[in-house]
Write a protein that holds these residues in place. Structure first.
Motif, PDB file in Angstrom:
ATOM      1  N   LEU A  32       0.862  -1.192   0.000  1.00 54.96           N
ATOM      2  CA  LEU A  32       0.000   0.000   0.000  1.00 54.96           C
ATOM      3  C   LEU A  32       0.890   1.232   0.000  1.00 54.96           C
ATOM      4  O   LEU A  32       1.059   1.897   1.020  1.00 54.96           O
ATOM      5  CB  LEU A  32      -0.886   0.011   1.250  1.00 54.96           C
ATOM      6  N   PRO A  33       1.512   1.553  -1.141  1.00 55.98           N
ATOM      7  CA  PRO A  33       2.425   2.697  -1.167  1.00 55.98           C
ATOM      8  C   PRO A  33       1.687   4.006  -0.878  1.00 55.98           C
ATOM      9  O   PRO A  33       0.482   4.119  -1.127  1.00 55.98           O
ATOM     10  CB  PRO A  33       2.994   2.681  -2.593  1.00 55.98           C
ATOM     11  N   PRO A  34       2.406   5.015  -0.356  1.00 53.88           N
ATOM     12  CA  PRO A  34       1.770   6.274  -0.002  1.00 53.88           C
ATOM     13  C   PRO A  34       1.162   7.012  -1.200  1.00 53.88           C
ATOM     14  O   PRO A  34       0.204   7.748  -1.055  1.00 53.88           O
ATOM     15  CB  PRO A  34       2.877   7.099   0.640  1.00 53.88           C
ATOM     16  N   GLY A  35       1.692   6.793  -2.391  1.00 55.62           N
ATOM     17  CA  GLY A  35       1.157   7.423  -3.602  1.00 55.62           C
ATOM     18  C   GLY A  35       1.009   6.387  -4.693  1.00 55.62           C
ATOM     19  O   GLY A  35       1.969   5.702  -5.029  1.00 55.62           O
ATOM     20  N   GLU A  36      -0.204   6.267  -5.237  1.00 53.86           N
ATOM     21  CA  GLU A  36      -0.450   5.244  -6.249  1.00 53.86           C
ATOM     22  C   GLU A  36      -1.670   5.669  -7.068  1.00 53.86           C
ATOM     23  O   GLU A  36      -2.636   6.198  -6.536  1.00 53.86           O
ATOM     24  CB  GLU A  36      -0.713   3.909  -5.552  1.00 53.86           C
ATOM     25  N   VAL A  37      -1.615   5.424  -8.378  1.00 57.18           N
ATOM     26  CA  VAL A  37      -2.755   5.724  -9.242  1.00 57.18           C
ATOM     27  C   VAL A  37      -3.813   4.654  -9.025  1.00 57.18           C
ATOM     28  O   VAL A  37      -3.565   3.468  -9.237  1.00 57.18           O
ATOM     29  CB  VAL A  37      -2.338   5.760 -10.733  1.00 57.18           C
ATOM     30  N   LEU A  38      -4.983   5.062  -8.578  1.00 59.75           N
ATOM     31  CA  LEU A  38      -6.075   4.128  -8.325  1.00 59.75           C
ATOM     32  C   LEU A  38      -7.095   4.124  -9.455  1.00 59.75           C
ATOM     33  O   LEU A  38      -7.672   3.085  -9.770  1.00 59.75           O
ATOM     34  CB  LEU A  38      -6.773   4.461  -7.006  1.00 59.75           C
ATOM     35  N   VAL A  39      -7.334   5.298 -10.044  1.00 61.71           N
ATOM     36  CA  VAL A  39      -8.317   5.432 -11.112  1.00 61.71           C
ATOM     37  C   VAL A  39      -7.796   6.463 -12.100  1.00 61.71           C
ATOM     38  O   VAL A  39      -7.224   7.483 -11.708  1.00 61.71           O
ATOM     39  CB  VAL A  39      -9.683   5.893 -10.561  1.00 61.71           C
ATOM     40  N   GLU A  40      -8.013   6.204 -13.386  1.00 59.69           N
ATOM     41  CA  GLU A  40      -7.699   7.179 -14.427  1.00 59.69           C
ATOM     42  C   GLU A  40      -9.018   7.580 -15.069  1.00 59.69           C
ATOM     43  O   GLU A  40      -9.877   6.728 -15.307  1.00 59.69           O
ATOM     44  CB  GLU A  40      -6.771   6.562 -15.476  1.00 59.69           C
ATOM     45  N   PHE A  41      -9.196   8.863 -15.333  1.00 56.07           N
ATOM     46  CA  PHE A  41     -10.443   9.289 -15.950  1.00 56.07           C
ATOM     47  C   PHE A  41     -10.202  10.456 -16.884  1.00 56.07           C
ATOM     48  O   PHE A  41      -9.215  11.168 -16.785  1.00 56.07           O
ATOM     49  CB  PHE A  41     -11.496   9.649 -14.899  1.00 56.07           C
ATOM     50  N   ARG A  42     -11.144  10.591 -17.841  1.00 52.16           N
ATOM     51  CA  ARG A  42     -11.165  11.711 -18.779  1.00 52.16           C
ATOM     52  C   ARG A  42     -12.455  12.467 -18.523  1.00 52.16           C
ATOM     53  O   ARG A  42     -13.548  11.959 -18.811  1.00 52.16           O
ATOM     54  CB  ARG A  42     -11.107  11.204 -20.214  1.00 52.16           C
ATOM     55  N   LYS A  53     -13.830  15.208 -19.842  1.00 50.25           N
ATOM     56  CA  LYS A  53     -14.653  15.632 -20.979  1.00 50.25           C
ATOM     57  C   LYS A  53     -15.431  14.473 -21.592  1.00 50.25           C
ATOM     58  O   LYS A  53     -16.569  14.633 -22.004  1.00 50.25           O
ATOM     59  CB  LYS A  53     -13.782  16.301 -22.045  1.00 50.25           C
ATOM     60  N   GLN A  54     -14.821  13.295 -21.658  1.00 50.44           N
ATOM     61  CA  GLN A  54     -15.489  12.134 -22.226  1.00 50.44           C
ATOM     62  C   GLN A  54     -16.343  11.396 -21.189  1.00 50.44           C
ATOM     63  O   GLN A  54     -17.126  10.524 -21.538  1.00 50.44           O
ATOM     64  CB  GLN A  54     -14.468  11.138 -22.822  1.00 50.44           C
ATOM     65  N   GLY A  55     -16.152  11.715 -19.933  1.00 54.36           N
ATOM     66  CA  GLY A  55     -16.893  11.035 -18.876  1.00 54.36           C
ATOM     67  C   GLY A  55     -16.481   9.580 -18.720  1.00 54.36           C
ATOM     68  O   GLY A  55     -17.260   8.754 -18.265  1.00 54.36           O
ATOM     69  N   GLU A  56     -15.256   9.263 -19.100  1.00 54.67           N
ATOM     70  CA  GLU A  56     -14.759   7.886 -19.029  1.00 54.67           C
ATOM     71  C   GLU A  56     -13.808   7.725 -17.851  1.00 54.67           C
ATOM     72  O   GLU A  56     -13.079   8.644 -17.517  1.00 54.67           O
ATOM     73  CB  GLU A  56     -14.002   7.528 -20.316  1.00 54.67           C
ATOM     74  N   TRP A  57     -13.840   6.558 -17.270  1.00 50.08           N
ATOM     75  CA  TRP A  57     -12.875   6.224 -16.235  1.00 50.08           C
ATOM     76  C   TRP A  57     -12.500   4.755 -16.365  1.00 50.08           C
ATOM     77  O   TRP A  57     -13.235   3.958 -16.934  1.00 50.08           O
ATOM     78  CB  TRP A  57     -13.405   6.524 -14.837  1.00 50.08           C
ATOM     79  N   ARG A  58     -11.325   4.430 -15.856  1.00 47.89           N
ATOM     80  CA  ARG A  58     -10.881   3.032 -15.848  1.00 47.89           C
ATOM     81  C   ARG A  58      -9.836   2.845 -14.767  1.00 47.89           C
ATOM     82  O   ARG A  58      -9.184   3.792 -14.343  1.00 47.89           O
ATOM     83  CB  ARG A  58     -10.335   2.608 -17.191  1.00 47.89           C
ATOM     84  N   GLU A  59      -9.729   1.609 -14.345  1.00 50.89           N
ATOM     85  CA  GLU A  59      -8.672   1.257 -13.398  1.00 50.89           C
ATOM     86  C   GLU A  59      -7.409   1.034 -14.209  1.00 50.89           C
ATOM     87  O   GLU A  59      -7.441   0.370 -15.242  1.00 50.89           O
ATOM     88  CB  GLU A  59      -9.046  -0.001 -12.629  1.00 50.89           C
ATOM     89  N   PRO A  60      -6.280   1.587 -13.770  1.00 50.78           N
ATOM     90  CA  PRO A  60      -5.032   1.406 -14.531  1.00 50.78           C
ATOM     91  C   PRO A  60      -4.545  -0.041 -14.432  1.00 50.78           C
ATOM     92  O   PRO A  60      -4.884  -0.764 -13.493  1.00 50.78           O
ATOM     93  CB  PRO A  60      -4.054   2.362 -13.841  1.00 50.78           C
TER      94      PRO A  60
END
Length: 181
Positions: A23-33, A35-42
């Motif tokens: 559980l690192p102190p900084g980590e990408v959990l979700v990526e989203f756009r 304007k497009q209203g899109e999100w995904r887990e990296p």
């Protein structure tokens, strides 16, 4: 760690808890756009690594996190990191500030991939998982012997020269894990 000389196994209390590597102190959990209203887990970005010299109390903490993160919505980042880790345990000699005896973790070996027991001038190395057996098998190669690591014994226990006398032993294990072994 670049050489075994940098390794210290005579510690009592962990300075950095092992959970930091899952559980690192900084980590990408979700990526989203937006304007497009899109999100995904990296995609998982975890690389193989070794936690060396973990005490039983810290391993029991990791096992409690495993249990907690499997309940309900599984924490995939945690388990991606956890899957890539090889955990090598070592016996702890508790002092007056330790809680190993209070929580009954002294002598527990569940959850480790390899477990080292100090027997004076050497360690007994006990493989406790398939990952541990595979790493130990790699350490038994001629390259390991050329680096000063001597292996003997049965399939359940291996006698390995004290790591500080084999400068490349920890590097060999680390590079084997980094190649995905």
């Amino acid at each position: 760690i670049r050489t075994a000389d940098e390794l210290s196994l005579e510690y009592v209390t962990t300075v950095t808890p092992p959970k930091k590597y899952f559980l690192p102190p900084g980590e990408v959990l979700v990526e989203f756009r937006r304007k497009q209203g899109e999100w995904r887990e990296p995609a998982a970005r975890a690389r193989p690594f070794i936690l060396f010299g973990v005490h039983g109390c810290d391993m029991q903490g990791i096992l409690r996190l495993d249990w907690a993160f499997r309940r309900g919505q599984t924490e995939w980042n945690y388990f991606a990191n956890r899957e890539k880790a090889a955990i090598f345990g070592i016996n702890c000699v508790p002092d007056e500030n330790c809680f190993c005896d209070a929580v009954h973790t002294q002598g527990r070996v569940d959850g480790f991939d390899l477990f080292l027991t100090d027997i004076g001038q050497s360690y007994y190395v006990r493989p406790l998982s398939e990952k541990g057996r595979a790493l130990l098998a790699r350490a038994r190669t001629s390259a390991a012997r050329a680096n000063g690591v001597e292996t003997r014994g049965s399939s359940s226990f291996e006698k390995v020269n004290r790591l500080r006398n084999a400068p490349s032993a920890s590097c060999l294990a680390t590079s084997a894990a980094a190649r995905g072994s």
